[in-house]
Design a protein around this motif. Structure first.
Motif, PDB file in Angstrom:
ATOM      1  N   UNK A   1      48.554  31.694  30.448  1.00 54.38           N
ATOM      2  CA  UNK A   1      49.564  31.605  31.310  1.00 54.38           C
ATOM      3  C   UNK A   1      49.302  31.621  32.283  1.00 54.38           C
ATOM      4  N   UNK A   2      50.319  31.193  33.671  1.00 55.49           N
ATOM      5  CA  UNK A   2      50.120  30.855  34.770  1.00 55.49           C
ATOM      6  C   UNK A   2      50.723  32.215  35.862  1.00 55.49           C
ATOM      7  N   UNK A   3      49.851  33.062  36.027  1.00 55.93           N
ATOM      8  CA  UNK A   3      50.311  33.715  36.317  1.00 55.93           C
ATOM      9  C   UNK A   3      48.649  34.063  37.283  1.00 55.93           C
ATOM     10  N   UNK A   4      48.908  34.120  38.713  1.00 57.09           N
ATOM     11  CA  UNK A   4      47.497  34.547  40.034  1.00 57.09           C
ATOM     12  C   UNK A   4      48.031  34.406  41.266  1.00 57.09           C
ATOM     13  N   UNK A   5      47.869  36.305  41.521  1.00 59.51           N
ATOM     14  CA  UNK A   5      48.276  37.187  42.415  1.00 59.51           C
ATOM     15  C   UNK A   5      46.958  37.563  43.208  1.00 59.51           C
ATOM     16  N   UNK A   6      47.706  38.434  44.301  1.00 54.69           N
ATOM     17  CA  UNK A   6      46.209  39.024  45.497  1.00 54.69           C
ATOM     18  C   UNK A   6      46.079  40.278  44.875  1.00 54.69           C
ATOM     19  N   UNK A   7      45.238  40.870  44.007  1.00 55.14           N
ATOM     20  CA  UNK A   7      46.009  42.659  44.324  1.00 55.14           C
ATOM     21  C   UNK A   7      44.772  42.989  44.719  1.00 55.14           C
ATOM     22  N   UNK A   8      45.267  44.474  45.832  1.00 54.07           N
ATOM     23  CA  UNK A   8      45.126  44.740  46.875  1.00 54.07           C
ATOM     24  C   UNK A   8      44.518  46.542  46.512  1.00 54.07           C
ATOM     25  N   UNK A   9      43.388  47.088  46.779  1.00 50.07           N
ATOM     26  CA  UNK A   9      43.449  47.938  46.019  1.00 50.07           C
ATOM     27  C   UNK A   9      44.935  49.381  47.406  1.00 50.07           C
ATOM     28  N   UNK A  10      45.230  50.161  46.382  1.00 53.98           N
ATOM     29  CA  UNK A  10      45.986  50.760  47.822  1.00 53.98           C
ATOM     30  C   UNK A  10      45.508  51.403  49.291  1.00 53.98           C
ATOM     31  N   UNK A  11      43.767  52.037  48.467  1.00 50.54           N
ATOM     32  CA  UNK A  11      42.965  53.044  49.730  1.00 50.54           C
ATOM     33  C   UNK A  11      42.701  52.107  51.196  1.00 50.54           C
TER      34      UNK A  11
END
Length: 399
Positions: free
Chosen positions: A257-267
């Motif tokens: 599946x084509x899913x790519x995102x930049x995940x960043x911790x809330x803290x």
């Protein structure tokens, strides 16, 4: 305009990026002089962490909360903090709750209350936003665009520095694949995929125009915000978490599946925003709160399996059929967005300016590794959002 010229903006947005004439520049107070601040969005996800970190700096924090009276507003505030496991040990004696609405004239306050508040605060942290990936631009205009106008007007009345939270969603993917930096062009809005990102683009143009007039502002663009890297506290309605929860519910996962995102911790996002706001040299800048790298669908599957969830890989079509067969599956309301996501190339982001500015503050972005992901899963299991791995539905039959 900095990001795109007014001449080149579609008519739908052109009138909305005209800043009111009564919003004019003023001299910025120095960060060390700031003792009282206004925070919008304190009953939201990022707002809860900003409240915690602002209080940690010894500031008096005035929170704008919708409600019939301050007691009800404080109860909402506490419930939000409790949900993200922030309430225990937090001293709320320096919190002041004000009833109002960020999108209304004078923030929905009586003239005397508005004037008194403007006379006390020296900085504004605007994190309130209506995040809805299914709603078109015109339905978000009041909650995002009109609200930004009112916040800029209040900042001018208070002569307070504005720290405005935007999003990396204001960017289109780079055709050459080069990551988008803090000073790169954004938009155009008509080509952005979501009504939400269009509204945030318009709001950012208003803030940039205010900066050109001499209003002291700082813009922050977080990536896809995930949970606290230490406690795991996260918002359950995040798109990617709903995707993973839906896969767990169906016992299967879409192959390739084509899913790519930049995940960043809330803290990290919260600490970075507050640290930059306390740095005199950071005033007037644009900053990206992003992770060093992105996660794709294969990374997410590896993390899920590492956390103990057994999932069968199926073709995307069979996965979608399995998800859609259960009306209670968390991904059912977002299937249209998911289809659009797979068709869309996503931008990559760089944060060189931001990282350089944060060096002196000792703030850096933690990686989302197996340990951090396990904290997320533990939090969701505690909150009843996810089943424990040994209580999850069995993996779907494969072929």
């Amino acid at each position: 305009m900095t990001s795109t010229t007014l001449k080149g903006v579609a008519e739908e947005f052109a009138a909305d990026i005209v800043l009111a004439e009564d919003i004019t520049g003023f001299e910025a107070p120095q960060p060390h002089e700031v003792s009282e601040v206004l925070l919008t969005g304190a009953t939201g996800f990022l707002g809860a962490f900003l409240l915690r970190d602002l209080l940690a700096h010894g500031l008096v924090v005035h929170c704008l909360v919708r409600g019939p009276d301050p007691a009800t507003g404080l109860a909402r505030l506490k419930e939000n903090l409790r949900g993200y496991e922030l309430l225990d040990g937090l001293d709320l004696s320096r919190v002041r709750v004000h009833n109002g609405d960020v999108a209304k004239p004078r923030l929905g306050m009586a003239d005397t209350v508005y004037a008194e508040l403007a006379g006390r605060v020296d900085a504004v942290y605007h994190s309130a936003a209506k995040v809805n990936f299914l709603t078109v631009y015109k339905w978000l205009r009041r909650a995002v665009v009109d609200a930004t106008h009112e916040i800029l007007r209040f900042a001018g009345t208070a002569r307070a520095t504005l720290h405005h939270v935007s999003t990396t969603g204001v960017f289109l993917p780079a055709e050459d694949g080069v990551p988008r930096g803090e000073l790169d062009p954004t938009g155009p809005p008509e080509d952005l995929a979501l009504g939400y990102t269009k509204s945030k683009w318009v709001a950012e143009q208003l803030v940039l125009e205010a900066r050109r007039r001499g209003v002291p502002v700082t813009i922050h663009r977080p990536g896809q915000v995930w949970g606290d890297s230490r406690t795991g506290a996260c918002q359950p309605n995040d798109f990617v978490w709903r995707f993973m929860k839906g896969s767990i519910q169906a016992g299967c996962y879409p192959r390739r599946f084509r899913l790519r995102m930049n995940m960043v911790p809330i803290d990290y996002v919260s600490r970075a925003v507050v640290a930059l706001s306390r740095d005199p040299q950071a005033l007037g800048g644009v900053y990206h709160q992003v992770s060093p790298g992105s996660l794709d669908a294969e990374d997410l599957l590896r993390l899920l399996r590492g956390a103990g969830y057994e999932l069968t890989e199926l073709s995307t079509l069979r996965w979608m059929k399995a998800v859609s067969a259960d009306v209670n599956n968390s991904m059912v309301p977002l299937m249209r967005v998911l289809v659009d996501t797979e068709k869309t190339e996503l931008a990559e982001f760089s944060d060189e300016i931001t990282r350089e500015r944060l060096k002196g503050a000792g703030v850096s972005c933690p990686a989302i590794d197996d340990e951090v992901f396990a904290a997320y899963v533990d939090y969701f299991v505690r909150r009843g959002v996810l089943p424990a791995p040994d209580q999850a539905p069995p993996p779907a039959p494969g072929r």
